[in-house]
Every structure is written in structure tokens, then in C-alpha cells.
Design a protein around this motif. Structure first.
Motif, short mmCIF file in Angstrom:
data_model
loop_
_atom_site.label_atom_id
_atom_site.label_comp_id
_atom_site.label_asym_id
_atom_site.label_seq_id
_atom_site.Cartn_x
_atom_site.Cartn_y
_atom_site.Cartn_z
N THR A 132 0.63 -1.31 0.00
CA THR A 132 -0.39 0.14 0.02
C THR A 132 0.74 0.80 0.21
N ILE A 133 0.91 2.35 -0.30
CA ILE A 133 0.84 3.58 -0.71
C ILE A 133 1.14 4.26 0.18
N THR A 134 1.80 5.08 1.21
CA THR A 134 1.04 5.11 2.39
C THR A 134 1.34 7.09 2.19
N ALA A 135 1.93 6.92 1.63
CA ALA A 135 2.62 8.65 1.38
C ALA A 135 3.62 8.63 -0.19
N GLN A 136 3.73 10.22 -0.67
CA GLN A 136 3.95 10.42 -2.48
C GLN A 136 4.41 11.81 -2.17
N ASN A 137 4.96 12.43 -2.84
CA ASN A 137 5.34 13.59 -3.15
C ASN A 137 6.45 13.69 -4.38
N ASP A 138 7.12 14.79 -5.05
CA ASP A 138 7.81 15.43 -5.74
C ASP A 138 9.61 14.39 -5.44
N MET A 139 9.36 14.18 -3.49
CA MET A 139 11.23 13.18 -3.38
C MET A 139 11.13 11.92 -3.12
#
Length: 88
Positions: A7-14
């Protein structure tokens, strides 16, 4: 080879943070790391320079290293990184 359930719990451009769902009928993120990176690379239309962190089945965070969306190895997360990632 089947891919881990995660499961993806956080994402941003970094960075991207995922957790292993501990599905006993599939390999772990650790054991299917190359397939997981490849899958994320497709999902994001390219990982670029995003770092990929994952929580394993013993609830420890580590990094899946990659170059251009191709898995290159693992890196251990520091105590400070562990604390940060637990709050994501």
C-alpha cells in the motif's frame, strides 16, 4: 513471479512510502523488490529521482534504491528516518 501486496501511504516529488501488506500468499516487498520498483515506476509514469521507502513485515523502514526505475539494492534507514517515516 508474483509481486508483493503493498500500500502506498505517502507520495510527493521527493519520495514514496509503501508498506508491505504481509500477504502470506505473495512474496514480501523485500523478496520482490525489483518487481515492486518496476510496478511503482509504471504507476508514477517514472520514479525519476524519488526515493522509495518501505515498511517491511517486522515494521522496520528501509529504502529500495533504484536508478531510472530499475532496482539497484537496499539501504538501511537511520533512527531519525525511522521516526520520520512512522509519522507518514
Amino acid at each position: 513471479m508474483p509481486i508483493a501486496s503493498y500500500t502506498i501511504t505517502a507520495q510527493n516529488d521527493m519520495y514514496v512510502v509503501i508498506i508491505d501488506n504481509n500477504d502470506h500468499e505473495r512474496p514480501s516487498v523485500t523478496n520482490s523488490a525489483a518487481a515492486v520498483i518496476s510496478d511503482l515506476n509504471v504507476k508514477f509514469g517514472g520514479l525519476g529521482t524519488r526515493r522509495v521507502f518501505y515498511r517491511d513485515t517486522i515494521r522496520r523502514y528501509d529504502e529500495l534504491k533504484h536508478q531510472g526505475g530499475v532496482f539497484t539494492g537496499f539501504a538501511v534507514c537511520s533512527a531519525a528516518q525511522q521516526e520520520f517515516l512512522q509519522n507518514q
